[in-house]
Design a protein around this motif. Structure first.
Motif, mmCIF file in Angstrom:
data_model
loop_
_atom_site.group_PDB
_atom_site.id
_atom_site.type_symbol
_atom_site.label_atom_id
_atom_site.label_comp_id
_atom_site.label_asym_id
_atom_site.label_seq_id
_atom_site.Cartn_x
_atom_site.Cartn_y
_atom_site.Cartn_z
ATOM 1 N N GLU A 1 0.823 -1.216 0.000
ATOM 2 C CA GLU A 1 0.000 0.000 0.000
ATOM 3 C C GLU A 1 0.859 1.270 0.000
ATOM 4 O OE1 GLU A 1 -3.207 0.519 -0.271
ATOM 5 O OE2 GLU A 1 -3.972 -1.544 -0.203
ATOM 6 N N GLY A 2 1.936 1.238 -0.772
ATOM 7 C CA GLY A 2 2.799 2.406 -0.895
ATOM 8 C C GLY A 2 3.806 2.583 0.217
ATOM 9 N N LYS A 3 3.793 1.680 1.213
ATOM 10 C CA LYS A 3 4.721 1.785 2.344
ATOM 11 C C LYS A 3 5.854 0.773 2.166
ATOM 12 C CE LYS A 3 1.062 3.296 5.481
ATOM 13 N NZ LYS A 3 0.306 3.020 6.745
ATOM 14 N N ALA A 4 7.077 1.238 2.301
ATOM 15 C CA ALA A 4 8.240 0.390 2.052
ATOM 16 C C ALA A 4 8.402 -0.679 3.126
ATOM 17 C CB ALA A 4 9.508 1.230 1.968
ATOM 18 N N VAL A 5 8.844 -1.867 2.704
ATOM 19 C CA VAL A 5 9.208 -2.957 3.602
ATOM 20 C C VAL A 5 10.726 -3.110 3.540
ATOM 21 C CG1 VAL A 5 8.973 -5.420 4.093
ATOM 22 C CG2 VAL A 5 7.021 -4.145 3.164
ATOM 23 N N HIS A 6 11.382 -3.191 4.701
ATOM 24 C CA HIS A 6 12.831 -3.381 4.773
ATOM 25 C C HIS A 6 13.568 -2.357 3.894
ATOM 26 C CE1 HIS A 6 16.284 -5.777 6.033
ATOM 27 N NE2 HIS A 6 16.760 -5.674 4.805
ATOM 28 N N ASN A 7 13.204 -1.106 4.069
ATOM 29 C CA ASN A 7 13.840 -0.016 3.309
ATOM 30 C C ASN A 7 13.705 -0.185 1.798
ATOM 31 O OD1 ASN A 7 14.771 1.298 5.698
ATOM 32 N ND2 ASN A 7 16.473 -0.171 5.791
ATOM 33 N N GLY A 8 12.673 -0.923 1.383
ATOM 34 C CA GLY A 8 12.413 -1.063 -0.043
ATOM 35 C C GLY A 8 13.327 -2.034 -0.765
ATOM 36 N N ALA A 9 13.948 -2.959 -0.036
ATOM 37 C CA ALA A 9 14.859 -3.927 -0.653
ATOM 38 C C ALA A 9 14.644 -5.306 -0.014
ATOM 39 C CB ALA A 9 16.306 -3.492 -0.471
ATOM 40 N N PRO A 10 14.870 -6.391 -0.767
ATOM 41 C CA PRO A 10 14.735 -7.736 -0.195
ATOM 42 C C PRO A 10 15.649 -7.915 1.018
ATOM 43 C CG PRO A 10 14.898 -7.846 -2.580
ATOM 44 C CD PRO A 10 15.193 -6.430 -2.206
ATOM 45 N N GLY A 11 15.139 -8.611 2.045
ATOM 46 C CA GLY A 11 15.892 -8.802 3.276
ATOM 47 C C GLY A 11 16.738 -10.061 3.276
ATOM 48 N N PRO A 12 17.591 -10.226 4.282
ATOM 49 C CA PRO A 12 18.543 -11.343 4.328
ATOM 50 C C PRO A 12 17.896 -12.718 4.445
ATOM 51 C CG PRO A 12 18.587 -10.087 6.381
ATOM 52 C CD PRO A 12 17.781 -9.287 5.415
ATOM 53 N N ILE A 13 16.809 -12.840 5.207
ATOM 54 C CA ILE A 13 16.159 -14.146 5.330
ATOM 55 C C ILE A 13 15.527 -14.537 4.005
ATOM 56 C CG2 ILE A 13 14.256 -15.401 6.434
ATOM 57 C CD1 ILE A 13 14.865 -13.926 9.001
ATOM 58 N N THR A 14 14.878 -13.577 3.358
ATOM 59 C CA THR A 14 14.276 -13.842 2.053
ATOM 60 C C THR A 14 15.337 -14.288 1.057
ATOM 61 O OG1 THR A 14 12.610 -12.132 2.497
ATOM 62 C CG2 THR A 14 12.841 -12.885 0.226
ATOM 63 N N LYS A 15 16.458 -13.585 1.033
ATOM 64 C CA LYS A 15 17.542 -13.941 0.101
ATOM 65 C C LYS A 15 18.087 -15.331 0.403
ATOM 66 C CE LYS A 15 19.191 -9.245 -0.905
ATOM 67 N NZ LYS A 15 20.345 -8.311 -0.786
ATOM 68 N N LYS A 16 18.212 -15.666 1.675
ATOM 69 C CA LYS A 16 18.711 -16.983 2.048
ATOM 70 C C LYS A 16 17.746 -18.067 1.582
ATOM 71 C CE LYS A 16 21.262 -20.107 4.054
ATOM 72 N NZ LYS A 16 22.561 -20.499 3.446
ATOM 73 N N LEU A 17 16.454 -17.827 1.766
ATOM 74 C CA LEU A 17 15.466 -18.814 1.338
ATOM 75 C C LEU A 17 15.425 -18.939 -0.186
ATOM 76 C CD1 LEU A 17 12.613 -18.080 3.899
ATOM 77 C CD2 LEU A 17 13.918 -20.207 3.680
ATOM 78 N N GLN A 18 15.674 -17.860 -0.895
ATOM 79 C CA GLN A 18 15.782 -17.945 -2.350
ATOM 80 C C GLN A 18 16.928 -18.877 -2.747
ATOM 81 O OE1 GLN A 18 16.125 -13.742 -3.411
ATOM 82 N NE2 GLN A 18 14.076 -13.778 -4.302
ATOM 83 N N GLU A 19 18.058 -18.743 -2.094
ATOM 84 C CA GLU A 19 19.211 -19.589 -2.384
ATOM 85 C C GLU A 19 18.888 -21.054 -2.092
ATOM 86 O OE1 GLU A 19 22.377 -18.101 -0.025
ATOM 87 O OE2 GLU A 19 22.510 -16.177 -1.078
ATOM 88 N N LEU A 20 18.268 -21.299 -0.943
ATOM 89 C CA LEU A 20 17.930 -22.665 -0.567
ATOM 90 C C LEU A 20 16.895 -23.267 -1.515
ATOM 91 C CD1 LEU A 20 17.713 -22.192 3.317
ATOM 92 C CD2 LEU A 20 19.505 -23.415 2.056
#
Length: 290
Positions: free
Chosen positions: A253-272
């Protein structure tokens, strides 16, 4: 992509026709499944087929093929269509019969169909993340059945599309349920949280893979109800689906999550998740990433 399955036979797709009184066409009286193809191989095929049969059983449709036979047909379809990266869409309806709300006689046979489609991986979105909106969940109370009745999902997805967003995150009152075509996760203080697999959401296959990956790799995870406030307060938010994989959400809804960038847990799960794909289907080459 010239071949399809219709009632147990692989035929030219142009010849695959359904009766005008098919109950899937008139009532949405059926269930469906989408299976991801990487390197010409089905990913998590067993889990998808188990859900397909479970959904059919939930509405009283008996699939007239064993899982082993259907798996063989789907593999043959992928091979005949020379599909490297894409999806299989399949559905089964209660069959064709004169229009009547009540179930037809038992001699009416269910109608099974399937086809393949080239679908690439959303590489850019996976790297940068996507924008979302919120919308009230207006669907029926058996969302655990992968039913052909998708009007509520379609209206939510269209609402997101109209404002240039990737997904609509649905909620019942203050409680977040799932996306219009995805499961939703938050990460807060190192703990991944997602809605329980009950009747309010579809038990996503990708969701189940993610939960397993969390448990196998020491990432704390909880299946519990969380609220819109929890969503906004989260350190990270992401969604999952068969084609979206592990997709970072960077705006709600127009509000940024994690400063508007993918976070470390998300990135780790992408790798896994990539590792899980490659373990089952082989290495994802540059060609398949596009």
């Amino acid at each position: 992509m010239n071949f399809a399955i219709l009632d147990g036979k692989i035929i030219e797709r142009s010849e695959a026709k359904v009766d005008i009184e098919d109950r899937g066409y008139q009532f949405g009286d059926g269930v469906y499944e989408v299976i991801r193809i990487y390197n010409g191989k089905m990913f998590t095929a067993k889990q998808h087929l188990d859900r397909f049969y479970r959904s059919a059983e939930s509405i009283g449709i008996v699939i007239p093929y064993t899982k082993e036979l259907l798996t063989g047909m789907l593999n043959e379809l992928v091979a005949k269509n020379n599909l490297g990266l894409g999806i299989i869409y399949m559905q089964i309806t209660r069959g064709a019969a004169p229009r009547n709300h009540a179930f037809p006689a038992q001699d009416v046979l269910p109608a099974l169909s399937a086809y393949t489609k080239e679908v690439g991986r959303p590489a850019e979105n996976l790297e940068s993340g996507v924008r979302t909106i919120l919308t009230e969940d207006i669907r029926w109370l058996r969302c655990d059945i992968k039913s052909l009745n998708l009007l509520g999902n379609i209206l939510a997805k269209q609402k997101a599309s109209e404002v240039g967003c990737f997904e609509a995150i649905q909620h019942r009152g203050e409680n977040v349920t799932e996306g219009s075509s995805s499961n939703v996760f938050i990460a807060q203080n190192g703990v991944v949280v997602t809605h329980p697999s009950d009747n309010f959401i579809l038990k996503g296959i990708t969701k189940e893979v993610i939960l397993t990956l969390c448990k196998e790799n020491g990432i704390a995870v909880e299946e519990r109800v969380f609220t819109i406030k929890d969503l906004y307060d989260a350190d990270e938010v992401f969604l999952s689906s068969t084609t979206a994989e592990v997709m970072p959400i960077i705006e709600i809804e127009g509000k940024a999550v994690h400063n508007g960038a993918p976070g470390p847990i998300t990135k780790k799960l992408q790798e896994l998740f990539i590792e899980a794909i490659e373990k089952e289907c082989g290495a994802i080459t540059k060609q398949t990433i596009k």
